[in-house]
Design a protein around this motif. Structure first.
Motif, short mmCIF file in Angstrom:
data_model
loop_
_atom_site.label_atom_id
_atom_site.label_comp_id
_atom_site.label_asym_id
_atom_site.label_seq_id
_atom_site.Cartn_x
_atom_site.Cartn_y
_atom_site.Cartn_z
N ALA A 84 -6.99 -10.32 -6.71
CA ALA A 84 -7.24 -10.71 -5.59
C ALA A 84 -5.89 -9.98 -4.69
CB ALA A 84 -7.13 -12.09 -5.21
N LEU A 85 -4.88 -10.08 -5.35
CA LEU A 85 -3.66 -9.39 -4.66
C LEU A 85 -3.93 -7.82 -4.50
CD1 LEU A 85 -0.79 -9.78 -3.63
CD2 LEU A 85 0.00 -9.37 -5.90
N THR A 86 -4.47 -7.05 -5.53
CA THR A 86 -4.59 -5.84 -5.27
C THR A 86 -5.60 -5.46 -4.27
OG1 THR A 86 -6.40 -5.68 -6.89
CG2 THR A 86 -4.39 -5.36 -7.86
N VAL A 87 -6.64 -6.35 -4.20
CA VAL A 87 -7.69 -5.76 -3.20
C VAL A 87 -7.01 -6.31 -1.73
CG1 VAL A 87 -9.89 -6.61 -2.14
CG2 VAL A 87 -9.59 -6.19 -4.46
N GLU A 88 -6.21 -7.30 -1.66
CA GLU A 88 -5.55 -7.70 -0.29
C GLU A 88 -4.58 -6.57 0.01
OE1 GLU A 88 -2.43 -11.00 1.52
OE2 GLU A 88 -3.25 -11.18 -0.45
N THR A 89 -4.00 -6.02 -0.76
CA THR A 89 -2.97 -5.03 -0.70
C THR A 89 -3.64 -3.62 0.13
OG1 THR A 89 -1.53 -5.70 -2.25
CG2 THR A 89 -1.18 -3.52 -1.62
N ALA A 90 -4.89 -3.36 -0.86
CA ALA A 90 -5.63 -2.11 -0.29
C ALA A 90 -6.05 -2.31 1.30
CB ALA A 90 -6.79 -2.22 -1.27
N ALA A 91 -6.63 -3.66 1.46
CA ALA A 91 -7.00 -3.98 2.74
C ALA A 91 -6.05 -3.87 3.84
CB ALA A 91 -7.69 -5.34 2.56
N ARG A 92 -5.08 -4.25 3.71
CA ARG A 92 -3.69 -4.24 4.67
C ARG A 92 -3.05 -2.88 4.85
NH1 ARG A 92 -0.59 -9.91 3.79
NH2 ARG A 92 -2.18 -11.28 3.88
N THR A 93 -3.21 -2.09 3.60
CA THR A 93 -2.76 -0.87 3.74
C THR A 93 -3.64 0.27 3.94
OG1 THR A 93 -2.96 -0.24 1.63
CG2 THR A 93 -0.72 -1.14 2.47
N GLU A 94 -5.22 -0.29 4.21
CA GLU A 94 -6.26 0.57 4.43
C GLU A 94 -6.17 1.85 3.64
OE1 GLU A 94 -5.66 2.30 8.47
OE2 GLU A 94 -6.37 0.15 9.33
N SER A 95 -6.11 1.19 2.37
CA SER A 95 -6.28 2.19 1.17
C SER A 95 -7.42 1.82 0.29
CB SER A 95 -4.93 1.90 0.09
OG SER A 95 -3.91 2.24 1.09
N SER A 96 -7.74 2.82 -0.46
CA SER A 96 -8.68 2.54 -1.87
C SER A 96 -8.00 1.94 -2.96
CB SER A 96 -9.68 3.65 -1.98
OG SER A 96 -8.75 4.61 -2.61
N ILE A 97 -8.59 1.32 -3.86
CA ILE A 97 -7.99 0.97 -5.16
C ILE A 97 -8.93 1.21 -6.32
CG2 ILE A 97 -9.01 -1.43 -4.64
CD1 ILE A 97 -5.64 -0.94 -6.12
N MET A 98 -8.35 1.77 -7.30
CA MET A 98 -9.10 2.02 -8.46
C MET A 98 -8.38 1.57 -9.67
SD MET A 98 -10.88 5.61 -9.65
CE MET A 98 -9.42 6.52 -9.96
N LEU A 99 -9.09 0.79 -10.73
CA LEU A 99 -8.36 0.65 -12.00
C LEU A 99 -9.11 1.44 -13.00
CD1 LEU A 99 -8.90 -3.18 -11.41
CD2 LEU A 99 -7.01 -1.95 -10.45
N CYS A 100 -8.01 1.86 -13.88
CA CYS A 100 -8.45 2.39 -15.15
C CYS A 100 -7.71 1.88 -16.19
CB CYS A 100 -8.03 4.01 -15.06
SG CYS A 100 -8.72 4.85 -13.72
N GLU A 101 -8.53 1.52 -17.46
CA GLU A 101 -7.95 1.39 -18.59
C GLU A 101 -7.98 2.44 -19.72
OE1 GLU A 101 -6.48 -1.71 -19.18
OE2 GLU A 101 -6.62 -1.94 -17.18
#
Length: 230
Positions: A153-170
């Protein structure tokens, strides 16, 4: 709507190479480990690629091709000066977060710093790429649906507030091959509902990490090419 994705990519080396070469967008690579472990994984992955290239060349019974392949592999720029390549990139920021506390603190500060960064804003939308976030949870007391939900939830909130995309990789473990505690398979592990000392094998009610993440993230097709577009 936030562009939030989970992308399957095999090795750290593949991920770094794609970030450097396959996009012109600004990117923040958040590595959920220490600098030393990151370099170890990168070096091991590139060495494996080198061995595969040499084997392929040798199988074609071409001595000249084999020698050319070895020379090319030895000169791989990422193998000898990875941090320098990343540090000198005008559009890639490299961040190391060896614990959940570090990771969450970084995202919280990024929300404030990014909003006033005119240079970043002028370059277009930023891609935030997070490496091995589930693995970071796995060895902690927050390897649970509750703990993972809080972080995602924090990662998506950060992306929204900074107008960024977010990608997770394992990524797979390039040092200990077939390590069951690394790689895209972690998304299919089952988690207890609440954080605490219990582990998934203890018999408590469980959800898969994938199920938890799908509330915010889109999982890209696992059968797709293991390249990365950020």
């Amino acid at each position: 709507m936030v562009d939030a994705r989970v992308h399957p990519v095999a090795w750290v080396a593949d991920l770094v190479d794609s970030i450097l070469n396959n996009t012109s967008r600004p990117a923040i690579l958040v590595v959920c480990s220490t600098r030393a472990r990151f370099l170890e994984q990168l070096s091991a992955g590139l060495s494996d690629q080198k061995r595969e290239a040499q084997t392929e060349a040798s199988s074609e019974n071409s001595e000249l091709q084999c020698l050319e392949t070895r020379a090319h592999a030895d000169q791989h720029p990422l193998l000898t000066k990875t941090i320098g390549v990343l540090a000198n990139s005008s559009r890639v920021r490299l961040v190391f977060c060896p614990s959940l506390e570090h990771f969450r603190a970084y995202l919280s500060s990024l929300q404030l710093a990014q909003s006033t960064d005119r240079n970043v804003a002028a370059c277009g939308a930023t891609s935030i790429v997070v490496l091995d976030l589930v693995a970071l949870h796995y060895m902690s007391s927050e390897f649970s649906a509750q703990g993972l939900s809080r972080t995602l939830a924090l990662t998506v909130e950060t992306a929204a507030r900074t107008e960024s995309s977010i990608m997770l990789c394992e990524c797979e473990d390039a040092v200990v091959l077939r390590n069951p505690n690394r790689g895209h398979r972690l998304w299919d592990l089952r988690l207890p509902i609440l954080s605490g000392p219990s582990r998934p094998e203890d018999g408590a009610r469980q959800l898969s990490a994938r199920h938890v993440a799908k509330r915010w993230f889109r999982f890209e097709d696992d059968t797709a090419t293991m390249g990365v577009v950020v």
